[in-house]
Design a protein around this motif. Structure first.
Motif, short mmCIF file in Angstrom:
data_model
loop_
_atom_site.label_atom_id
_atom_site.label_comp_id
_atom_site.label_asym_id
_atom_site.label_seq_id
_atom_site.Cartn_x
_atom_site.Cartn_y
_atom_site.Cartn_z
N PHE B 33 0.84 -1.20 0.00
CA PHE B 33 0.00 0.00 0.00
C PHE B 33 0.87 1.25 0.00
N ALA B 37 1.20 3.82 -3.15
CA ALA B 37 0.74 5.21 -2.98
C ALA B 37 1.87 6.17 -3.36
N CYS B 40 1.96 6.26 -7.01
CA CYS B 40 0.80 7.06 -7.44
C CYS B 40 1.16 8.53 -7.41
N LYS B 49 -1.99 7.00 -12.56
CA LYS B 49 -2.17 7.46 -11.18
C LYS B 49 -3.38 6.79 -10.53
N ALA B 50 -4.51 6.83 -11.25
CA ALA B 50 -5.76 6.31 -10.68
C ALA B 50 -5.67 4.80 -10.43
N GLY B 53 -3.43 4.10 -7.40
CA GLY B 53 -4.13 4.40 -6.16
C GLY B 53 -5.15 3.32 -5.82
N GLN B 54 -5.85 2.86 -6.84
CA GLN B 54 -6.85 1.81 -6.60
C GLN B 54 -6.19 0.53 -6.09
N ALA B 56 -3.35 0.33 -4.57
CA ALA B 56 -2.87 0.61 -3.21
C ALA B 56 -3.98 0.35 -2.20
N CYS B 57 -5.17 0.83 -2.51
CA CYS B 57 -6.28 0.67 -1.57
C CYS B 57 -6.74 -0.79 -1.47
#
Lengths: 229, 229
Positions: B33, B37, B40, B49-50, B53-54, B56-57
């Motif tokens: 994560f 991030a 990202c 980037k998106a 991030g996704q 990572a989450c």
């Protein structure tokens, strides 16, 4: 309170302002995700590491919801959100925390300021968008977990209160400076809020009251932390 | 394939090994994560980037699921997961990407190696834990989005192939080095996998086959990127 425009009867200017506001919120959430994840990595203990990570992912989910919303209203999320990257890069560059404590304060104080701002401006857009924004901003308690950490740090090192009070003022100052920059770059958004009362905007009196409310909320947060506002 | 131990009849050693494995996976996801991030934030364009991030989450959600699972089986997630922080800090320190391209390769290659590892070791724990681990690791396609970025970078700058091939070998080498360190530090986990066949472990022949499968999967990933393994 301003007159709420009807979603079905928005002027082109109002639609542009609606997109601008969503873009600003979405971009803010993307940057909040990135900075919270950085704070999470800085934290050497599992708490507040886990809470910081969870909040980061909530912000990211908000960014995704805003992207989907922009697509649904016929805007291109990449363009609309991407337009705020320079402003937010500048804000975060100027308010880069030097340690975890400053980072945690930025989470509480900075998040508070930007959410208050977004909620205030949301008063001027159509009801559907208003409801969406209130939902996506989450509740005001989500950054409460940092309060005891900051309070404890202040008990352990009372000498740091001066530095942190200054840091809080800097966060507020930079937020206002960037808001001013956004207003200059986005006439539709600025007109929406500070436009003449005839055009549905707030007018200067209401605008001054809004700034007073934002400053008041900021002072309350600083006092909760045990810091001079 | 190894004999799968019955969840209800686990020895103390097997329970310790089960906790160790869950802790390793959970800690790996927390670090994934954090690094995703960071990637990202490094990405200047909205894609990837998106996606970063996704992902990572997703990794963070995995960490939360592992924490909940450890609590449910009577272990303290903070202690069990926290025990791997030094190993993973060392791994990420030694494999810190110098740019976004190295970061993306680490996402694809590094994530692939560690998920393969975890899936292999999961063969030796009880069925319930096995199923949980397979679910929490997600599907193998979740890092596919980086493949076209790397392939395009290689088309634009074919000279970087040598550097990236070396980077891939380094990721695999460091992963093996850390796995060896974990095995030395966690005798229960090591015994589970490489223990004598009588004890339900793999035995050296099976262990060698496992390493061969891991290396093979790594080579395939490198070849998909257009790089010498």
């Amino acid at each position: 309170m301003p007159d709420t425009p009807d979603t079905a009867a928005l002027s082109d200017d109002q639609i542009a302002a609606q997109h601008d506001l969503l873009g600003l919120i979405g971009c803010g959430q993307l940057f909040a995700f990135e900075t919270l994840a950085k704070d999470c990595a800085l934290s050497k203990t599992m708490t507040p590491k886990a809470e910081l990570g969870q909040l980061a992912c909530q912000e990211f989910a908000g960014f995704q919801a805003v992207s989907a919303r922009l697509s649904a209203v016929g805007a291109d999320p990449e363009t609309v959100i991407g337009a705020y990257v320079p402003t937010l890069t500048e804000f975060h560059r100027k308010t880069a925390p030097r340690d975890l404590l400053e980072g945690l304060m930025k989470v509480y104080v900075g998040d508070g300021i930007s959410a208050d701002f977004a909620r205030e401006i949301a008063n001027y857009v159509d009801l559907e968008t208003q409801e969406f924004i209130r939902e996506v901003l989450g509740n005001r308690d989500q950054t409460e977990f940092v309060v005891p950490y900051i309070q404890q740090s202040l008990r352990e090192d009372p000498g740091s209160a001066g530095r942190l009070a200054l840091w809080g003022r800097r966060l507020m100052g930079e937020a206002l400076a960037q808001a001013q920059r956004v207003a200059a770059d986005r006439p539709d958004l600025a007109r929406l809020v500070v436009g003449s009362p005839a055009a549905g905007g707030a007018g200067l009196v209401e605008f001054a009251q809004m700034l007073a409310r934002l400053t008041e909320a900021h002072s309350e947060r600083m006092q909760r932390l045990g810091l001079a506002p």
